[in-house]
Design a protein around this motif. Structure first.
Motif, mmCIF file in Angstrom:
data_model
loop_
_atom_site.group_PDB
_atom_site.id
_atom_site.type_symbol
_atom_site.label_atom_id
_atom_site.label_comp_id
_atom_site.label_asym_id
_atom_site.label_seq_id
_atom_site.Cartn_x
_atom_site.Cartn_y
_atom_site.Cartn_z
ATOM 1 N N LEU A 219 9.128 -3.517 -1.516
ATOM 2 C CA LEU A 219 8.792 -4.660 -2.367
ATOM 3 C C LEU A 219 7.764 -4.305 -3.430
ATOM 4 O O LEU A 219 7.732 -4.922 -4.498
ATOM 5 C CB LEU A 219 8.231 -5.807 -1.515
ATOM 6 C CG LEU A 219 9.145 -6.433 -0.467
ATOM 7 C CD1 LEU A 219 8.400 -7.532 0.278
ATOM 8 C CD2 LEU A 219 10.399 -6.998 -1.114
ATOM 9 N N GLU A 220 6.898 -3.344 -3.126
ATOM 10 C CA GLU A 220 5.773 -3.039 -4.014
ATOM 11 C C GLU A 220 5.570 -1.539 -4.153
ATOM 12 O O GLU A 220 4.444 -1.050 -4.169
ATOM 13 C CB GLU A 220 4.493 -3.666 -3.461
ATOM 14 C CG GLU A 220 4.567 -5.149 -3.162
ATOM 15 C CD GLU A 220 3.235 -5.679 -2.695
ATOM 16 O OE1 GLU A 220 2.395 -5.991 -3.543
ATOM 17 O OE2 GLU A 220 3.027 -5.750 -1.468
ATOM 18 N N SER A 221 6.640 -0.809 -4.278
ATOM 19 C CA SER A 221 6.560 0.654 -4.227
ATOM 20 C C SER A 221 5.674 1.242 -5.320
ATOM 21 O O SER A 221 4.916 2.189 -5.068
ATOM 22 C CB SER A 221 7.966 1.260 -4.306
ATOM 23 O OG SER A 221 8.619 0.843 -5.487
ATOM 24 N N GLN A 222 5.736 0.694 -6.532
ATOM 25 C CA GLN A 222 4.948 1.287 -7.621
ATOM 26 C C GLN A 222 3.454 1.126 -7.366
ATOM 27 O O GLN A 222 2.680 2.089 -7.522
ATOM 28 C CB GLN A 222 5.336 0.640 -8.951
ATOM 29 C CG GLN A 222 6.745 1.003 -9.417
ATOM 30 C CD GLN A 222 7.068 0.418 -10.776
ATOM 31 O OE1 GLN A 222 6.641 -0.692 -11.113
ATOM 32 N NE2 GLN A 222 7.829 1.143 -11.582
ATOM 33 N N ALA A 223 3.031 -0.074 -6.955
ATOM 34 C CA ALA A 223 1.611 -0.288 -6.690
ATOM 35 C C ALA A 223 1.139 0.555 -5.509
ATOM 36 O O ALA A 223 0.052 1.147 -5.550
ATOM 37 C CB ALA A 223 1.356 -1.772 -6.413
ATOM 38 N N ILE A 224 1.938 0.636 -4.468
ATOM 39 C CA ILE A 224 1.550 1.404 -3.278
ATOM 40 C C ILE A 224 1.459 2.887 -3.598
ATOM 41 O O ILE A 224 0.535 3.583 -3.144
ATOM 42 C CB ILE A 224 2.523 1.118 -2.124
ATOM 43 C CG1 ILE A 224 2.375 -0.337 -1.661
ATOM 44 C CG2 ILE A 224 2.278 2.070 -0.951
ATOM 45 C CD1 ILE A 224 3.460 -0.809 -0.731
ATOM 46 N N ASP A 225 2.381 3.399 -4.392
ATOM 47 C CA ASP A 225 2.325 4.816 -4.790
ATOM 48 C C ASP A 225 1.053 5.109 -5.573
ATOM 49 O O ASP A 225 0.426 6.176 -5.396
ATOM 50 C CB ASP A 225 3.554 5.179 -5.615
ATOM 51 C CG ASP A 225 4.820 5.301 -4.776
ATOM 52 O OD1 ASP A 225 4.709 5.415 -3.548
ATOM 53 O OD2 ASP A 225 5.920 5.270 -5.363
ATOM 54 N N SER A 229 -2.104 7.610 -4.360
ATOM 55 C CA SER A 229 -2.544 8.734 -5.192
ATOM 56 C C SER A 229 -4.032 8.665 -5.515
ATOM 57 O O SER A 229 -4.643 9.679 -5.859
ATOM 58 C CB SER A 229 -1.744 8.758 -6.495
ATOM 59 O OG SER A 229 -2.099 7.672 -7.348
ATOM 60 N N LYS A 230 -4.639 7.458 -5.394
ATOM 61 C CA LYS A 230 -6.026 7.292 -5.826
ATOM 62 C C LYS A 230 -7.024 7.180 -4.683
ATOM 63 O O LYS A 230 -8.202 7.471 -4.866
ATOM 64 C CB LYS A 230 -6.140 6.037 -6.711
ATOM 65 C CG LYS A 230 -5.485 6.180 -8.069
ATOM 66 C CD LYS A 230 -5.981 5.116 -9.034
ATOM 67 C CE LYS A 230 -5.531 5.432 -10.452
ATOM 68 N NZ LYS A 230 -6.164 4.527 -11.443
ATOM 69 N N LEU A 231 -6.570 6.735 -3.513
ATOM 70 C CA LEU A 231 -7.502 6.482 -2.420
ATOM 71 C C LEU A 231 -7.474 7.626 -1.410
ATOM 72 O O LEU A 231 -6.405 8.153 -1.087
ATOM 73 C CB LEU A 231 -7.164 5.161 -1.724
ATOM 74 C CG LEU A 231 -7.319 3.907 -2.593
ATOM 75 C CD1 LEU A 231 -6.867 2.676 -1.835
ATOM 76 C CD2 LEU A 231 -8.758 3.746 -3.070
ATOM 77 N N PRO A 232 -8.625 8.008 -0.869
ATOM 78 C CA PRO A 232 -8.681 9.161 0.045
ATOM 79 C C PRO A 232 -8.283 8.846 1.474
ATOM 80 O O PRO A 232 -8.039 9.764 2.261
ATOM 81 C CB PRO A 232 -10.157 9.570 -0.031
ATOM 82 C CG PRO A 232 -10.880 8.289 -0.326
ATOM 83 C CD PRO A 232 -9.964 7.491 -1.215
ATOM 84 N N LEU A 233 -8.217 7.570 1.859
ATOM 85 C CA LEU A 233 -7.935 7.244 3.256
ATOM 86 C C LEU A 233 -6.440 7.016 3.472
ATOM 87 O O LEU A 233 -5.711 6.662 2.527
ATOM 88 C CB LEU A 233 -8.730 6.011 3.687
ATOM 89 C CG LEU A 233 -8.394 4.639 3.096
ATOM 90 C CD1 LEU A 233 -9.151 3.553 3.857
ATOM 91 C CD2 LEU A 233 -8.734 4.543 1.626
ATOM 92 N N PRO A 234 -5.938 7.236 4.688
ATOM 93 C CA PRO A 234 -4.517 7.032 4.971
ATOM 94 C C PRO A 234 -4.121 5.571 4.758
ATOM 95 O O PRO A 234 -4.864 4.657 5.124
ATOM 96 C CB PRO A 234 -4.364 7.424 6.443
ATOM 97 C CG PRO A 234 -5.622 8.076 6.830
ATOM 98 C CD PRO A 234 -6.677 7.677 5.873
ATOM 99 N N ILE A 235 -2.948 5.356 4.161
ATOM 100 C CA ILE A 235 -2.442 4.013 3.885
ATOM 101 C C ILE A 235 -1.159 3.798 4.678
ATOM 102 O O ILE A 235 -0.252 4.632 4.652
ATOM 103 C CB ILE A 235 -2.176 3.825 2.378
ATOM 104 C CG1 ILE A 235 -3.507 3.870 1.608
ATOM 105 C CG2 ILE A 235 -1.454 2.513 2.112
ATOM 106 C CD1 ILE A 235 -3.331 3.808 0.096
ATOM 107 N N TYR A 236 -1.097 2.654 5.369
ATOM 108 C CA TYR A 236 0.082 2.311 6.156
ATOM 109 C C TYR A 236 0.609 0.961 5.662
ATOM 110 O O TYR A 236 -0.119 -0.032 5.694
ATOM 111 C CB TYR A 236 -0.255 2.198 7.647
ATOM 112 C CG TYR A 236 -0.964 3.406 8.211
ATOM 113 C CD1 TYR A 236 -0.255 4.427 8.845
ATOM 114 C CD2 TYR A 236 -2.343 3.530 8.112
ATOM 115 C CE1 TYR A 236 -0.899 5.527 9.368
ATOM 116 C CE2 TYR A 236 -3.001 4.630 8.624
ATOM 117 C CZ TYR A 236 -2.278 5.623 9.247
ATOM 118 O OH TYR A 236 -2.927 6.718 9.765
ATOM 119 N N THR A 237 1.843 0.937 5.218
ATOM 120 C CA THR A 237 2.495 -0.321 4.843
ATOM 121 C C THR A 237 3.300 -0.753 6.056
ATOM 122 O O THR A 237 4.415 -0.282 6.284
ATOM 123 C CB THR A 237 3.388 -0.119 3.607
ATOM 124 O OG1 THR A 237 2.628 0.523 2.579
ATOM 125 C CG2 THR A 237 3.890 -1.458 3.086
#
Length: 458
Positions: A219-225, A229-237
Motif C-alpha cells: 500500500l505504501e511501498s515508496q514511502a517505506i522504501d 534507506s534513511k533510518l538506521p533501525l530495522p523496520i517491520y511492516t
C-alpha cells in the motif's frame, strides 16, 4: 523478583491512551502471543482506561497493568484536547517507570506508541530494548520525518484557504498532495501544539531498536522504501493489526450476541445496498454537519447503518422510524464491513477504520476531520482510487449541504454506475493485495515473523 525462564519474552506495551491507539496496540499483542506462546505481555493503561477495557476478552498471556491515574476522566473523554495532550506528555512518565518496578518479571522489551517519547527515555535509562509502534500510515511517518522541508519551502504553517489547494511533491516517497491534506499543517494553536508533540517524539526515534508499521508494504511501498534507506533501525511492516476476524469471512455469529439484531437486519438487506456510516470515537464533525447528513439520508431512500455513539438518540429523533436505516451507538465494525450487504463506508478516515475497510474490500466516502485523516482520505481517493470525497474544498468550516449529500450518496450507492463500478473493482483488487500480504509467505507475514524472531533472541 523471580526471573522469567530464558525461553520467554516479557513484553511491556505502552499505547497512547485513546481508543484509536489502544486498539491496534492490543491487536498487535494478541497477534504476537497467538503466534508464539512464549511471549507474555503486560499491557499498560491508565486506571480510567482499565475500567473501560478490563472486561474485554484477551488471551491469558496478556495482562492489564495500571499505574497512578494522572489524567482526569473528563480529559480522557476528549472534552479538553489540549489539556489532555499536556497531561499525557508531561505526567505519565513517572507512573510508568514506577510500574516497571512492580511487575512480576523484568521487561524483555518495551513496545511504545511513537508519541510517548518518554517511554523510550525510560527504556534507555534502564537498558531495556524498545520497539517504536506507529499506528498511522507509514506515509504520515515520512511526512513528519521531513517536516523541515515544508518550512524550507515556506509552507508551514499553511494559510487557509489561500494556499490549501496548492499541490506539492517534495516529500520523499509521497505523491503530489494538497497542502491542506498534510497532517497538522494549519496555523491553529491546537495543531501547532500537536505538531510540537509529534516532532518531540521523532527526536527520540533513533534511540529505539525497532520500528513497527501497522500497514502493508504494497500500500505504501515508496514511502517505506524511503524510510528504510534513511533510518538506521530495522523496520517491520507487520500488517494491519486489526482483529483476527479479518480472515474469518464465513463466521455467522457477531462477537457480542446482545447486538445480533443489527446483523439480522443486514442479513435482510440486498447485497451491496447498505451504506455504513461511522465518524470515529474521539474527534467529530459539527452538530450542524451531522444534521445535514441525517436530513440527506432520510431524503435519499438509501439503506444505511449509522454508528453515532453519543449522537445516536438525537439522530433517532431527527430520522424518526426511518424504514431504510438503522442508527446505533456501537457495532462490531469489521464484521459489519465484511457483511455482503454493505456497499460503501462513509468514514472519518481514521487509520484503523481505513485498514478494516481495505481488508473487507469496501469503497469509501471520505469526510476526514483531523491529524492523519485528511491524508488518509487523499490516499484512498487519489493514490488507491477506492473512494470519493464528500467535501472537495479545503475550508475547514464549510458545511456540506443536504442536497449535495443526497446526490453524492445516490451516485455512490448505484451499483451499476460507471464511477461506482470502477471504485468497487479497485476495492476488490486492493482487498486481494491485503489478504495476500498477511497470508503465509506474504510481505506482512514475513516481517511479522521476523520481528518475533528478533524479540525472542533478545
Amino acid at each position: 523478583m523471580e526471573a522469567l525462564p530464558t525461553s520467554l519474552c516479557h513484553m511491556v506495551a505502552m499505547p497512547f491512551p485513546v481508543r484509536g491507539n489502544i486498539n491496534p496496540m492490543m491487536n498487535l499483542c494478541k497477534l504476537l502471543v497467538s503466534n508464539n506462546s512464549n511471549i507474555h505481555v503486560s499491557f499498560v493503561v491508565t486506571e480510567e482506561w482499565l475500567s473501560f477495557i478490563s472486561s474485554e476478552p484477551k488471551p491469558d498471556n496478556i495482562s492489564f497493568r495500571s499505574g497512578s491515574n494522572v489524567i482526569p476522566s473528563e480529559l480522557i473523554c476528549g472534552r479538553d484536547h489540549p489539556a489532555f495532550m499536556e497531561d499525557v506528555m508531561t505526567k505519565m512518565e513517572a507512573p510508568f517507570e514506577e510500574l516497571l518496578d512492580l511487575l512480576d518479571h523484568p521487561p524483555s522489551i518495551i513496545v511504545y506508541d511513537t508519541l510517548l517519547y518518554w517511554a523510550v527515555v525510560v527504556a534507555n535509562r534502564r537498558n531495556i530494548p524498545a520497539a517504536l509502534f506507529w499506528p498511522m500510515p507509514a506515509s504520515i511517518f515520512s511526512v513528519f520525518l521531513h517536516q523541515h522541508i515544508f518550512e524550507q519551502n515556506g509552507h508551514y504553517p499553511v494559510k487557509y484557504p489561500e494556499n490549501g489547494d496548492k499541490r506539492v511533491c517534495y516529500i520523499p516517497g509521497i505523491s503530489s498532495t494538497r497542502l491542506a491534506d498534510f497532517a497538522l499543517n494549519d496555523d491553529s494553536n491546537r495543531s501547532k501544539q500537536m505538531m510540537q508533540y509529534f516532532l518531540k517524539g521523532f527526536e527520540w526515534i533513533h534511540k529505539a531498536q525497532y520500528l513497527l508499521f501497522s500497514s502493508i508494504y504494497e500500500l505504501e511501498s515508496q514511502a517505506i522504501d524511503v524510510l528504510k534507506s534513511k533510518l538506521p533501525l530495522p523496520i517491520y511492516t507487520i500488517g494491519p493489526t486489526i482483529p483476527k476476524f479479518s480472515l474469518i469471512k464465513n463466521d455467522p455469529k457477531p462477537s457480542n450476541t446482545n447486538h445480533s439484531y443489527y446483523i439480522e437486519w443486514l442479513d435482510s438487506q440486498p447485497i451491496g445496498s447498505v451504506l455504513y456510516i461511522a465518524q470515529g470515537s474521539f474527534f467529530s464533525v459539527s452538530s450542524a454537519q451531522i444534521d445535514e447528513i441525517a436530513a440527506a439520508l432520510c431524503a435519499s431512500n438509501v439503506r444505511f447503518l449509522w454508528i453515532a455513539r453519543s449522537e445516536a438518540s438525537r439522530l433517532k429523533e431527527i430520522c424518526g422510524a426511518h424504514h431504510m436505516g438503522l442508527i446505533m451507538e456501537w457495532c462490531d465494525q469489521l464484521r459489519v464491513l465484511s457483511h455482503p450487504s454493505i456497499g460503501g463506508f462513509w468514514s472519518h478516515c481514521g487509520w484503523n477504520s481505513t485498514k478494516e475497510s481495505l481488508v473487507a474490500g469496501v469503497p469509501f466516502l471520505t469526510l476526514p476531520i483531523y491529524i492523519d485523516q485528511p491524508f488518509n482520505s487523499k490516499m484512498m481517493v487519489e493514490d488507491w482510487k477506492v473512494g470519493c470525497r464528500v467535501k472537495e474544498d479545503v475550508k475547514r468550516d464549510t458545511l456540506v449541504k443536504k442536497d449535495k449529500i443526497v446526490k453524492l450518496v445516490h451516485e455512490f450507492m448505484d451499483l451499476d454506475g460507471e464511477l461506482t463500478r470502477d471504485i468497487r473493482e479497485r476495492s476488490k483488487k486492493l482487498q486481494k493485495i491485503c489478504l495476500n500480504s498477511i497470508a503465509n509467505g506474504g510481505s506482512a507475514h514475513t516481517d511479522f515473523n521476523a520481528f518475533i524472531s528478533d524479540v525472542m533472541h533478545l
